[in-house]
Write a protein that holds these residues in place. Sequence first.
Motif, short mmCIF file in Angstrom:
data_model
loop_
_atom_site.label_atom_id
_atom_site.label_comp_id
_atom_site.label_asym_id
_atom_site.label_seq_id
_atom_site.Cartn_x
_atom_site.Cartn_y
_atom_site.Cartn_z
N SER A 217 67.93 104.13 68.69
CA SER A 217 66.93 104.34 69.92
C SER A 217 67.12 103.15 70.87
CB SER A 217 65.85 105.05 69.48
OG SER A 217 65.87 106.31 68.85
N CYS A 218 66.55 102.15 69.77
CA CYS A 218 66.69 100.81 70.70
C CYS A 218 67.84 100.64 71.50
CB CYS A 218 66.15 99.82 69.87
SG CYS A 218 64.36 99.84 68.97
N ALA A 219 69.10 100.83 70.68
CA ALA A 219 70.41 100.36 71.12
C ALA A 219 70.68 101.34 72.65
CB ALA A 219 71.37 100.68 70.22
N ARG A 220 70.12 102.67 72.46
CA ARG A 220 70.29 103.40 73.56
C ARG A 220 69.55 103.02 74.80
NH1 ARG A 220 70.97 107.45 70.89
NH2 ARG A 220 68.89 107.80 70.21
N LEU A 221 68.40 102.63 74.53
CA LEU A 221 67.39 102.10 75.58
C LEU A 221 67.75 100.97 76.16
CD1 LEU A 221 64.90 102.54 77.43
CD2 LEU A 221 63.68 100.99 75.25
N LEU A 222 68.27 100.07 75.27
CA LEU A 222 68.88 98.58 75.99
C LEU A 222 70.07 99.18 76.60
CD1 LEU A 222 68.87 95.96 76.46
CD2 LEU A 222 70.10 95.54 74.07
N ALA A 223 70.90 99.93 76.47
CA ALA A 223 72.42 100.05 77.10
C ALA A 223 71.80 100.68 78.58
CB ALA A 223 73.07 101.05 76.21
N GLU A 224 71.01 101.79 78.32
CA GLU A 224 70.52 102.28 79.73
C GLU A 224 69.75 101.30 80.51
OE1 GLU A 224 67.87 105.46 78.44
OE2 GLU A 224 69.30 106.69 77.50
N ARG A 225 68.99 100.62 80.12
CA ARG A 225 68.38 99.24 81.08
C ARG A 225 69.64 98.26 81.65
NH1 ARG A 225 62.58 98.64 78.46
NH2 ARG A 225 61.76 100.63 78.85
N LEU A 226 70.35 98.01 80.83
CA LEU A 226 71.70 97.09 81.26
C LEU A 226 72.42 97.66 82.32
CD1 LEU A 226 72.84 95.95 77.65
CD2 LEU A 226 71.77 94.40 79.38
N ALA A 227 72.69 99.00 82.10
CA ALA A 227 73.35 99.65 83.14
C ALA A 227 72.77 100.01 84.67
CB ALA A 227 73.87 101.23 82.65
#
Length: 169
Positions: free
Chosen positions: A8-18
């Motif tokens: 979940s943390c990885a998914r959130l970070l990927a979304e915010r980076l994009a």
Amino acid sequence: MAELELQSCARLLAERLADRGRRIVFAESCTAGLVAATLATQPGISQWLCGSAVTYRNDTKARWLSVSPSDLERYSAVSPQVAEQMAAGVLRMTPEADLALSVTGHLGPDAPPSLDGLIYIGCSRREPERSTDAICSDFREIRLAASERVARQHEAAAWVLALAADRLD
């Protein structure tokens, strides 16, 4: 943190980076590449993840990231000074990255009681209003809740990913 939380943390970070169009790089010691490997499970992350330097040993931290050998000796690798230098060093080496996080700690077993389960996460970011070379660094100290080494490694990686997402706000 559980495996689900790590993803979940990885998914959130990927979304915010994009969403923000930002690129990130890591310098990992105690997590040995788990942070980057977990983030790399996210589709399309190659646009935003520049890489990760796994610098498990002190000599590697000094040679690859320009961590001060005297600080390693004086404070140890498990220190805020080293975490900050790791993050700043990997950001300097990665001109396309906007943000860098580092992690260093002692996951046990056989850790001195004061260091057992203790991690430091360094964070460095470019300050575009100053220049491309200006780097602002800070750190976070965390005592991990888990007691087993692999669980601690996953918890530490989740902390790094969560703090990275937080720094993008």
